[in-house]
Design a protein around this motif. Structure first.
Motif, PDB file in Angstrom:
ATOM      1  N   CYS A  87      32.142  71.750 -41.221  1.00 53.93           N
ATOM      2  CA  CYS A  87      33.443  70.408 -41.362  1.00 53.93           C
ATOM      3  C   CYS A  87      34.747  70.805 -40.757  1.00 53.93           C
ATOM      4  O   CYS A  87      34.881  71.974 -40.698  1.00 53.93           O
ATOM      5  N   CYS A 126      38.429  66.473 -40.517  1.00 51.22           N
ATOM      6  CA  CYS A 126      38.983  65.342 -39.943  1.00 51.22           C
ATOM      7  C   CYS A 126      39.323  64.449 -40.949  1.00 51.22           C
ATOM      8  O   CYS A 126      40.182  63.495 -40.535  1.00 51.22           O
ATOM      9  N   CYS A 179      35.559  61.139 -43.742  1.00 51.84           N
ATOM     10  CA  CYS A 179      34.818  60.684 -44.800  1.00 51.84           C
ATOM     11  C   CYS A 179      35.758  60.410 -46.117  1.00 51.84           C
ATOM     12  O   CYS A 179      35.235  59.191 -46.384  1.00 51.84           O
TER      13      CYS A 179
END
Ligand code: FMN
Ligand code: SF4
Ligand code: SF4
Ligand code: SF4
Ligand code: FES
Ligand code: FES
Ligand code: FES
Lengths: 535, 239, 182
Positions: free
Chosen positions: B148, B151, B154
């Motif tokens: 991950c 950003c 999600c």
């Protein structure tokens, strides 16, 4: 209700009850003084004992000021056992015990004599928990005058003339910011006071909140009138419980006195102010993060523009100023913008409050005109390093600022001069460092602070500060290589240029400034010092 | 709609008023690296890869969040910017655990693509090897926190497009991590509708379909924009 | 805060469990804030006052009653340093590592505490009984270096005199290294 304001007793003892002195035992001392007064058979009319805010020389707490016919005498670090002697000395100083004589502070000390009283004029004078006392001191009279006699434009005009610049660190012209908010399309507006004071070593705003909260409320209310806001927030850090308590009390008193709420002082002006308490996040001092936090969110900054003045709380134009900025407003209106502008330098007007601490004899609050040299603040007012050894550097601007070496102490303190030296005004913390302080360690100290306080939103700050702290670790442990020096330089520049908010953008400053003035200390920590590239 | 003109690397372009600098670079046919930005989601300006120089300003501006204005002159590929971008990508690789050879997204990873774009082949900064976990509790999908890059695509797609708000960011600074519910196993969070949008938008192999194995991940990062257009403007381009 | 109720004649109804009381208090707090999502931080402060920390089940209740996503509540609770998600150890120290204390040897105080108590700085679990955290400025810079032990502020710590420092720790009730199981 306090009667001290109406009929001034012949003699009074003002006891500092702000945090600094509380941690040195001021509450016990005040109780002992009251008991000793009663035991000596004096009434409160003859000898008032008045709780006040900071008397400035916090390092010598608990402080007591003794006002009598012969003027004012100050005592520092008075043990409660000397309470009786102190009561006695209010009548006849010649009888003072040796201990008490040793506690006496000369009001002619440069620490007191060279200071100005503008923002701090009520600090140590008024009872911070009494609105009557504040009103008797003149607080709220400028708010009344604005509401009845001045238009919002006229108020803003005075603030513009004063040349006042934001005291929260950025130094943005206050009048200009007020205009920007006032001139937004019609609709709701907010005023917000930034009382998150998170720089370690800074306690100016806390002193104002604890010592003279009504002055801040007056300044905030005048600002709200000037920009057309009817709601306001004061965002205080949770680490300041006494400030929160006093502010809440002051708000309640002001509401009751009809100085906040609707139809203030018989006019149509209405203003509601709420206190919001932080929860331990330095980054919430950054204005966009602060707005997030007021709205109950994670304190994550967002890119500007749009600035809060255009789009702030709930998307409405929002005026954000620092505590000291608002606290300067009532005096500016009372004495006029031109009067304020007559103090200071061409680009930095008025006075500035500093919190002086570290390796310095006199620790406490210092208010001086802008443009005073660093040397007079730390050597003359501060009294230099306690053991008489030379000062090595002065750190200003906290984790966003830098270390100014002793040879540059003749620099005047103003926004531009400090920036030129690779430091900054910041909020006003000034930490003095003696010969024994190692600069790579100082840099690591601040970098660790930034690692801890990074919100984690953008990669240069979230991951870059971690790498910088590890690089600095190598210098502190004297196992760095010339390549580390190059990396340190490059990464500092990258983090500074590309971070999203002021925290990341200024996190490299302590490294860059110590690299600039104390490069030899870094080179000495390299395994092959000769190979370290010079700029 | 009125139009504004500005220049990108010396080339004049015209874009609709209210457009961002990113739109201006696209109009000029200039490609700049993007990681956090995705069309259709609110821009956040977090990855700092799209920073550009604006003439007359000493601050770098993120193209994705900055509104373009009349007469601006921007530069997207100066030496300095290339330098900073490469360093940012190095920092991304060093702060996570990216073992590309075993990753579902190998060959189809936006982080890899950006690394190629900025010419980064190794990190000068030591790898941090953080302790991170894999959560495979969801019946269809899994999240491998090692990959991950925070950003928050999600988080935003699940909140803004799906309306479920399963994800958020927990903790702060270098401890930040994506959380489902109260930092629970994803499979336990009732709010998840199993729509798969977070899988579609995740730029790396962090969120993936369980059936995907190494180098099999397919991404549908155009969906948020299509769905948003359908919802806001009632135009369907997702035939 | 400890809830002490005045002596009352024995009630006929079974008295509510501690958990029910806490739940009711939390519901009350939320109502007092008009169930506004922007009051989340205020609400969490008060939940922490009720429980001593922020248990997951209380966060769940807050999210439901404020009608907010669970992950947002968790995100906020885990963002701020003053919120703790784990039950605190019975004894706690906070050593100041603000700049003024740093200049006056705050880091040495921290190191000596770690050694004495067998704990790691900022590890909330500590040794099970004691935990040491750092804070950045307690506003007592004039009295640096400073330390808070179970809510009591200790000032002007004598870092140059190990025995004197140990005596301060001793009188603050801290066991010495030998007393702590490895
Ligand atoms: C990381 C960071 C921390 C800050 N902390 C504070 C603070 O504690 N108090 C403050 O007034 N301003 C702080 N600021 C500055 C504010 O963002 C803002 O500029 C200021 O409150 C504006 O008020 P002024 O114009 O009166 O200075 C901080 C800025 C940054 C980037
Ligand atoms: S610079 Fe640091 S504090 Fe500011 S947004 Fe980026 S990560 Fe957060
Ligand atoms: S599958 Fe859909 S609802 Fe579930 S977490 Fe992903 S985006 Fe949200
Ligand atoms: S899981 Fe994927 S989409 Fe979500 S923040 Fe991490 S990298 Fe971005
Ligand atoms: S706190 Fe008492 S003098 Fe400053
Ligand atoms: S794409 Fe613009 S900052 Fe990430
Ligand atoms: S730095 Fe320790 S109390 Fe301020």
């Amino acid at each position: 209700m306090s009667s001290s304001a109406q009929t001034k007793p012949a003699r009074q003892l003002r006891c500092c009850g702000a945090s600094g002195c509380r941690s040195a035992g001021s509450e016990e001392l005040q109780a002992a003084l009251e008991a000793a007064r009663d035991a000596a058979g004096h009434t409160a009319q003859e000898l008032a004992i008045k709780p006040v805010g900071c008397l400035r020389l916090c390092g010598r707490g608990p402080l007591v000021a003794c006002d009598g016919p012969g003027g004012t005498t100050l005592y520092g670090a008075v043990p409660p056992t000397e309470a009786g002697a102190l009561i006695e000395a209010t009548r006849n100083y010649d009888h003072a015990s040796d201990t008490l004589q040793a506690s006496r502070l000369d009001p002619q000390l440069p620490f007191f004599a060279l200071q100005s009283s503008v923002v701090l004029e009520g600090c140590g004078q008024v009872d911070p928990e009494s609105i009557d006392d504040a009103i008797a001191f003149g607080t709220y009279s400028q708010l009344r005058r604005c509401l009845h006699e001045l238009t919002p434009e006229e108020v803003r005009e005075q603030v513009k003339r004063s040349g006042l610049r934001g005291r929260g660190g950025g130094g943005y012209p206050t009048g200009l910011k007020w205009d920007t908010v006032a001139l937004q399309p019609p609709g709701p507006r907010y005023v917000v006071c930034n009382a998150d004071e998170g720089d370690p070593g800074a306690f100016m705003d806390r002193s104002v909140l604890e010592s003279d909260p009504h002055r801040l409320l007056e300044g905030l209310a005048i600002a709200a009138y000037a920009v057309g806001a009817d709601r306001g927030y004061v965002y205080v850090r949770a680490e300041y419980p006494l400030a929160v308590e006093r502010l809440r009390k002051a708000l309640q008193q002001a509401r009751r006195a009809g100085l906040l709420g609707s139809g203030i002082d018989g006019t149509s002006f209405a203003l509601t102010i709420e206190v919001r308490v932080g929860a331990g996040a330095y980054v919430c001092g950054e204005e966009t993060a602060l707005l997030q936090s007021i709205q109950g969110q994670r304190g994550m900054p967002r890119p500007r523009p749009p600035y809060p003045a255009q789009s702030g709380l709930w998307g409405a134009p929002t005026l954000i100023n620092n505590v000291e900025t608002f606290a300067a407003v009532p005096v500016i209106l009372r004495e006029g913008g031109d009067w304020y502008a007559s103090m200071g330098t061409a680009g930095s007007k008025g006075t500035k409050v500093f919190a002086l601490s570290g390796a310095v004899t006199n620790t406490g609050l210092v208010e001086v005109p802008m443009g005073t040299t660093l040397r007079s603040v730390v050597e003359v007012i501060g009294g230099g390093v306690p053991d008489g050894t030379p000062i090595k550097a002065v750190q200003t601007g906290g984790p966003s600022g830098g270390c100014i070496p002793a040879e540059l102490l003749d620099t005047p303190v103003d926004y531009e001069s400090l920036l030129e030296l690779g430091s900054m005004m910041g909020s006003g913390g000034m930490v003095v460092m003696g010969e024994t302080t190692s600069m790579p360690e100082v840099a690591r100290h601040f970098m660790r602070f930034s690692v801890n306080e990074s919100c984690g939103k953008c990669v240069p700050c979230r991951a870059g500060t971690v790498q910088l702290a590890q690089l600095l670790e190598r210098f502190v442990e004297r196992r760095a290589s010339p390549a580390d020096m190059a990396k340190l330089d490059a990464l500092c520049r990258m983090v500074k240029a590309t971070s999203l908010c002021g925290l990341g953008q200024s996190a490299p400053n302590p490294v860059l400034s110590t690299l600039r003035y104390f490069r030899h200390e870094y080179e000495a920590a390299c395994r092959q010092p000769a190979l370290c590239d010079r700029p | 709609m009125s139009v504004i003109t500005l220049s990108v690397n010396g080339k004049d372009v015209a874009i609709p008023e209210g457009g961002s600098l990113l739109e201006a670079t696209r109009a000029a046919g200039v490609e700049i690296p993007l990681l956090c930005h995705l069309d259709g989601l609110e821009p956040v300006g977090a990855c700092r890869l799209c920073l550009v120089e604006v003439e007359g300003s000493n601050r770098l501006m993120p193209a994705c969040t900055t509104a373009a204005s009349e007469g601006m002159a921007i530069h997207t590929h100066t030496h300095q910017l290339l330098d900073y971008r490469r360093m940012a990508v190095e920092l991304f690789f060093a702060e996570g655990n990216h073992i590309c050879a075993f990753c579902v997204a190998n060959g189809n990873c936006e982080l890899q693509n950006v690394a190629v774009q900025v010419g980064m082949d190794h990190s000068r900064f030591p790898y941090q090897y953080p302790q991170r976990v894999v959560d495979a509790s969801h019946p269809l999908f899994a999240i491998d926190h090692n990959r991950c890059i925070l950003c928050t695509r999600c988080v935003r797609v699940c909140d803004e497009i799906e309306g479920a708000h399963v994800w958020d960011v927990g903790s702060r600074g270098s401890h930040c991590h994506i959380v489902a519910g109260l930092d629970q196993p994803w499979g336990e969070v009732d709010a998840c509708t199993n729509c798969g949008k977070c899988v579609d938008v995740c730029p790396t192999g962090a969120i993936f379909h369980k059936e995907d194995t190494t180098a099999e991940k397919l991404r549908h990062s155009d969906r948020p924009a299509l769905l948003k257009a359908a919802r806001d403007e009632h135009v369907w381009r997702n035939q | 805060m400890t809830a002490t109720s005045p002596a009352r004649p024995a009630a006929s109804k079974p008295s509510p469990s501690a958990e029910e009381i806490a739940n009711r208090k939390i519901a009350q707090v939320i109502r007092r804030h008009g169930a506004q999502p922007d009051a989340l931080i205020e609400v969490l402060h008060q939940v922490q006052e009720i429980h001593g920390y922020l248990p997951k089940q209380a966060l769940d209740q807050v999210a439901r009653q404020l009608r907010m996503p669970l992950s947002r509540v968790y995100g906020v609770a885990s963002f701020y340093h003053l919120f703790t998600l784990e039950p605190p150890t019975p004894h706690r120290c906070a050593v100041c590592l603000g700049t003024a204390c740093f200049v006056k040897g705050g880091a040495d105080v921290a190191a000596r505490l770690e050694q004495r108590l067998g704990v790691k700085l900022d590890d909330a679990a500590g040794n099970g009984t004691w935990a040491v955290q750092h804070v950045s400025c307690l506003g007592a810079c004039g009295q640096a270096p400073v330390l808070v032990v179970d809510g009591v502020l200790l000032t002007k710590l004598p870092i140059d005199q190990p025995e004197a420092l140990d005596a301060v720790f001793e009188s603050a009730g801290m066991p010495s290294a030998g007393a702590v199981p490895a």
